[in-house]
Design a protein around this motif. Structure first.
Motif, PDB file in Angstrom:
ATOM      1  N   SER A  11       0.829  -1.203   0.000  1.00 56.31           N
ATOM      2  CA  SER A  11       0.000   0.000   0.000  1.00 56.31           C
ATOM      3  C   SER A  11       0.864   1.254   0.000  1.00 56.31           C
ATOM      4  CB  SER A  11      -0.920   0.018   1.215  1.00 56.31           C
ATOM      5  OG  SER A  11      -1.870  -1.022   1.139  1.00 56.31           O
ATOM      6  N   THR A  12       0.311   2.317  -0.547  1.00 56.02           N
ATOM      7  CA  THR A  12       0.995   3.605  -0.542  1.00 56.02           C
ATOM      8  C   THR A  12       0.090   4.671   0.063  1.00 56.02           C
ATOM      9  OG1 THR A  12       0.218   4.356  -2.724  1.00 56.02           O
ATOM     10  CG2 THR A  12       2.199   2.980  -2.664  1.00 56.02           C
ATOM     11  N   ARG A  13       0.707   5.759   0.473  1.00 53.84           N
ATOM     12  CA  ARG A  13      -0.003   6.965   0.859  1.00 53.84           C
ATOM     13  C   ARG A  13       0.533   8.124   0.024  1.00 53.84           C
ATOM     14  NH1 ARG A  13      -2.980   6.014   5.397  1.00 53.84           N
ATOM     15  NH2 ARG A  13      -3.371   8.231   5.774  1.00 53.84           N
ATOM     16  N   LEU A  14      -0.279   9.140  -0.156  1.00 54.37           N
ATOM     17  CA  LEU A  14       0.127  10.352  -0.855  1.00 54.37           C
ATOM     18  C   LEU A  14       0.248  11.483   0.149  1.00 54.37           C
ATOM     19  CD1 LEU A  14      -2.144  10.412  -4.045  1.00 54.37           C
ATOM     20  CD2 LEU A  14       0.233   9.701  -3.889  1.00 54.37           C
ATOM     21  N   ALA A  15       1.302  12.262   0.006  1.00 50.28           N
ATOM     22  CA  ALA A  15       1.448  13.473   0.810  1.00 50.28           C
ATOM     23  C   ALA A  15       1.876  14.605  -0.117  1.00 50.28           C
ATOM     24  CB  ALA A  15       2.470  13.282   1.917  1.00 50.28           C
ATOM     25  N   ILE A  16       1.488  15.824   0.231  1.00 49.17           N
ATOM     26  CA  ILE A  16       1.858  16.985  -0.577  1.00 49.17           C
ATOM     27  C   ILE A  16       2.368  18.080   0.343  1.00 49.17           C
ATOM     28  CG2 ILE A  16      -0.473  17.996  -0.623  1.00 49.17           C
ATOM     29  CD1 ILE A  16       0.107  18.712  -3.592  1.00 49.17           C
ATOM     30  N   THR A  17       3.508  18.637  -0.011  1.00 49.91           N
ATOM     31  CA  THR A  17       4.095  19.740   0.742  1.00 49.91           C
ATOM     32  C   THR A  17       4.332  20.896  -0.220  1.00 49.91           C
ATOM     33  OG1 THR A  17       6.326  18.876   0.389  1.00 49.91           O
ATOM     34  CG2 THR A  17       5.199  18.198   2.399  1.00 49.91           C
ATOM     35  N   ASN A  18       4.753  22.038   0.324  1.00 46.82           N
ATOM     36  CA  ASN A  18       4.940  23.191  -0.552  1.00 46.82           C
ATOM     37  C   ASN A  18       6.087  24.053  -0.073  1.00 46.82           C
ATOM     38  OD1 ASN A  18       3.302  24.523   1.707  1.00 46.82           O
ATOM     39  ND2 ASN A  18       3.842  26.257   0.378  1.00 46.82           N
ATOM     40  N   GLN A  19       6.541  24.932  -0.959  1.00 47.62           N
ATOM     41  CA  GLN A  19       7.425  26.017  -0.589  1.00 47.62           C
ATOM     42  C   GLN A  19       7.072  27.211  -1.462  1.00 47.62           C
ATOM     43  OE1 GLN A  19      11.282  24.272  -1.524  1.00 47.62           O
ATOM     44  NE2 GLN A  19      11.466  25.555  -3.328  1.00 47.62           N
ATOM     45  N   PRO A  20       7.101  28.431  -0.936  1.00 41.03           N
ATOM     46  CA  PRO A  20       6.795  29.607  -1.766  1.00 41.03           C
ATOM     47  C   PRO A  20       7.905  29.861  -2.758  1.00 41.03           C
ATOM     48  CG  PRO A  20       7.507  30.274   0.417  1.00 41.03           C
ATOM     49  CD  PRO A  20       7.369  28.784   0.454  1.00 41.03           C
ATOM     50  N   LEU A  21       7.539  30.415  -3.879  1.00 44.89           N
ATOM     51  CA  LEU A  21       8.524  30.810  -4.876  1.00 44.89           C
ATOM     52  C   LEU A  21       9.043  32.197  -4.537  1.00 44.89           C
ATOM     53  CD1 LEU A  21       6.700  29.672  -8.117  1.00 44.89           C
ATOM     54  CD2 LEU A  21       8.594  28.528  -6.983  1.00 44.89           C
ATOM     55  N   ILE A  22      10.289  32.439  -4.848  1.00 44.76           N
ATOM     56  CA  ILE A  22      10.896  33.753  -4.664  1.00 44.76           C
ATOM     57  C   ILE A  22      10.990  34.408  -6.025  1.00 44.76           C
ATOM     58  CG2 ILE A  22      12.941  35.012  -3.897  1.00 44.76           C
ATOM     59  CD1 ILE A  22      13.515  32.705  -1.996  1.00 44.76           C
ATOM     60  N   GLY A  23      10.322  35.544  -6.202  1.00 39.56           N
ATOM     61  CA  GLY A  23      10.305  36.209  -7.487  1.00 39.56           C
ATOM     62  C   GLY A  23       9.262  35.606  -8.386  1.00 39.56           C
ATOM     63  N   PRO A  24       9.313  35.897  -9.712  1.00 38.04           N
ATOM     64  CA  PRO A  24       8.302  35.403 -10.657  1.00 38.04           C
ATOM     65  C   PRO A  24       8.305  33.889 -10.721  1.00 38.04           C
ATOM     66  CG  PRO A  24       9.656  37.148 -11.626  1.00 38.04           C
ATOM     67  CD  PRO A  24      10.312  36.754 -10.347  1.00 38.04           C
ATOM     68  N   SER A  25       7.144  33.310 -10.983  1.00 43.20           N
ATOM     69  CA  SER A  25       7.029  31.861 -11.101  1.00 43.20           C
ATOM     70  C   SER A  25       7.835  31.372 -12.289  1.00 43.20           C
ATOM     71  CB  SER A  25       5.558  31.453 -11.271  1.00 43.20           C
ATOM     72  OG  SER A  25       4.816  31.831 -10.146  1.00 43.20           O
ATOM     73  N   PRO A  26       8.738  30.414 -12.100  1.00 37.52           N
ATOM     74  CA  PRO A  26       9.485  29.872 -13.232  1.00 37.52           C
ATOM     75  C   PRO A  26       8.632  28.914 -14.036  1.00 37.52           C
ATOM     76  CG  PRO A  26      10.049  28.696 -11.240  1.00 37.52           C
ATOM     77  CD  PRO A  26       9.101  29.803 -10.831  1.00 37.52           C
ATOM     78  N   VAL A  27       9.133  28.585 -15.227  1.00 37.07           N
ATOM     79  CA  VAL A  27       8.489  27.534 -16.008  1.00 37.07           C
ATOM     80  C   VAL A  27       8.570  26.241 -15.211  1.00 37.07           C
ATOM     81  CG1 VAL A  27       8.609  26.185 -18.139  1.00 37.07           C
ATOM     82  CG2 VAL A  27       9.069  28.653 -18.169  1.00 37.07           C
ATOM     83  N   PRO A  28       7.481  25.461 -15.109  1.00 42.25           N
ATOM     84  CA  PRO A  28       7.541  24.212 -14.345  1.00 42.25           C
ATOM     85  C   PRO A  28       8.658  23.310 -14.826  1.00 42.25           C
ATOM     86  CG  PRO A  28       5.297  24.750 -14.951  1.00 42.25           C
ATOM     87  CD  PRO A  28       6.171  25.725 -15.682  1.00 42.25           C
ATOM     88  N   GLU A  29       9.307  22.638 -13.895  1.00 42.60           N
ATOM     89  CA  GLU A  29      10.413  21.738 -14.204  1.00 42.60           C
ATOM     90  C   GLU A  29      10.005  20.326 -13.832  1.00 42.60           C
ATOM     91  OE1 GLU A  29      13.741  23.155 -12.089  1.00 42.60           O
ATOM     92  OE2 GLU A  29      13.735  25.136 -13.019  1.00 42.60           O
ATOM     93  N   PRO A  30       9.381  19.602 -14.760  1.00 41.83           N
ATOM     94  CA  PRO A  30       8.824  18.288 -14.409  1.00 41.83           C
ATOM     95  C   PRO A  30       9.842  17.310 -13.870  1.00 41.83           C
ATOM     96  CG  PRO A  30       8.002  19.048 -16.526  1.00 41.83           C
ATOM     97  CD  PRO A  30       9.099  19.988 -16.133  1.00 41.83           C
ATOM     98  N   ASN A  31      11.108  17.433 -14.282  1.00 45.03           N
ATOM     99  CA  ASN A  31      12.094  16.456 -13.840  1.00 45.03           C
ATOM    100  C   ASN A  31      12.812  16.876 -12.567  1.00 45.03           C
ATOM    101  OD1 ASN A  31      11.647  14.595 -15.874  1.00 45.03           O
ATOM    102  ND2 ASN A  31      12.894  15.751 -17.303  1.00 45.03           N
ATOM    103  N   SER A  32      12.372  17.980 -11.949  1.00 47.83           N
ATOM    104  CA  SER A  32      12.934  18.379 -10.665  1.00 47.83           C
ATOM    105  C   SER A  32      12.331  17.515  -9.576  1.00 47.83           C
ATOM    106  CB  SER A  32      12.627  19.855 -10.403  1.00 47.83           C
ATOM    107  OG  SER A  32      13.073  20.230  -9.132  1.00 47.83           O
ATOM    108  N   ILE A  33      13.160  16.712  -8.909  1.00 48.82           N
ATOM    109  CA  ILE A  33      12.658  15.716  -7.967  1.00 48.82           C
ATOM    110  C   ILE A  33      12.788  16.224  -6.542  1.00 48.82           C
ATOM    111  CG2 ILE A  33      12.876  13.330  -7.205  1.00 48.82           C
ATOM    112  CD1 ILE A  33      12.011  13.739 -10.110  1.00 48.82           C
TER     113      ILE A  33
END
Length: 294
Positions: A251-273
């Motif tokens: 079995s798995t569980r899902l969790a989601i965390t966040n951090q605020p961006l500094i300055g303008p939002s960058p283009v999403p980086e899908p491969n940033s792990i």
């Protein structure tokens, strides 16, 4: 079993999900609705002995698992292989085909129940020249189509295609535990366990929504797993060992965390792990697993 070929086969964000410019000073999304559709690809089989052959029709989507069980009242995407010696039939690796999840909250480290995997670990016949057997599973890639929607705001839904490579090892089912991979094993172990290995970095990825970067992490959930003998978690890989002669649930569980961006939002980086998120998730639950099984 071959080394895992890629740490992360790819995470792509659907352009339709971005939905235009982000509003200034957007609020953090606190609650999410999640839908995950799972399927298998890039499946390879390894020789199980003299004259062994690739399984015929190994794939299918069913209302029950191949052993007749229906642990979650869902449909299951299944890979089956091997010549059976037990009434349970062929060995198999399955996954919930589609799951819908509510109650996912940002920065709630407990997470919510996610997808489950199932391994039917059943004894297989040895190949002979006169009676060749089907080959055993060697590796596969799990493909996830993930839809993340801020609760009450479907217009900002995020759609991701994420892939997790899995190396599988089916062992020769000897009761001589000294010859088992992954040992040493307790004396009461019936026969050599099998294993599933993936990368720790494939268990997490990040995305940007408005003024925040979010990290979605897949956690191993020992409390809701069955017939998992041990979890071996290193810096790069995670290996789960399953009991012989049983259907294991991982079995798995899902969790989601966040951090605020500094300055303008960058283009999403899908491969940033999100290695930090993967660390608190997989490794933290592994320590819990060890404490409760030692």
């Amino acid at each position: 079993m071959k080394p895992i070929r890629s740490a992360l086969m790819g995470t792509a964000i659907s352009l339709a999900a971005i939905g235009g410019a982000a509003p200034a000073n957007a609020a953090l999304v606190e609650n999410w609705i999640v839908s995950i559709a799972n399927s298998w690809s890039d499946t390879e089989f390894t020789s199980s002995g003299l004259g062994s052959f690739v399984p015929e029709d190994p794939f299918g989507v069913f209302d029950t698992l191949p052993d007749g069980s229906d642990p979650r009242n869902l449909s299951y995407d299944v890979i089956s292989w091997g010549t059976p010696r037990t009434d349970a039939g062929r060995s198999f690796l399955g996954v919930d085909e589609t799951v819908s999840i509510a109650g996912l909250r940002t920065n709630d480290t407990a997470g919510v129940v996610g997808t489950s995997f199932y391994h039917g670990n059943y004894r297989q016949a040895s190949s002979t020249g006169e009676n060749p057997a089907e080959r055993w599973l060697d590796s596969a890639t799990l493909n996830l189509r993930i839809t993340l929607s801020p609760e009450g705001d479907d217009a900002r839904s995020q759609v991701f295609d994420h892939s997790i490579p899995i190396d599988f090892m089916e062992t020769r089912n000897t009761a001589n535990l000294a010859n088992c991979a992954g040992g040493s094993w307790p004396a009461e172990t019936a026969a050599c366990p099998d294993s599933l290995t993936t990368t720790t970095e494939a268990a997490s990825f990040s995305f940007v929504l408005d003024d925040f970067r979010y990290f979605l992490t897949f956690l191993f959930d020992p409390e809701n797993s069955q017939n998992v003998l041990r979890a071996d978690l290193g810096d790069d890989t995670a290996t789960l060992w399953t009991a012989e002669g049983a259907r294991s649930r991982l079995s798995t569980r899902l969790a989601i965390t966040n951090q605020p961006l500094i300055g303008p939002s960058p283009v999403p980086e899908p491969n940033s792990i999100a290695l930090a998120a993967a660390g608190f998730g997989l490794l933290g639950l592994a320590r819990l697993w060890r404490r409760r099984h030692t």
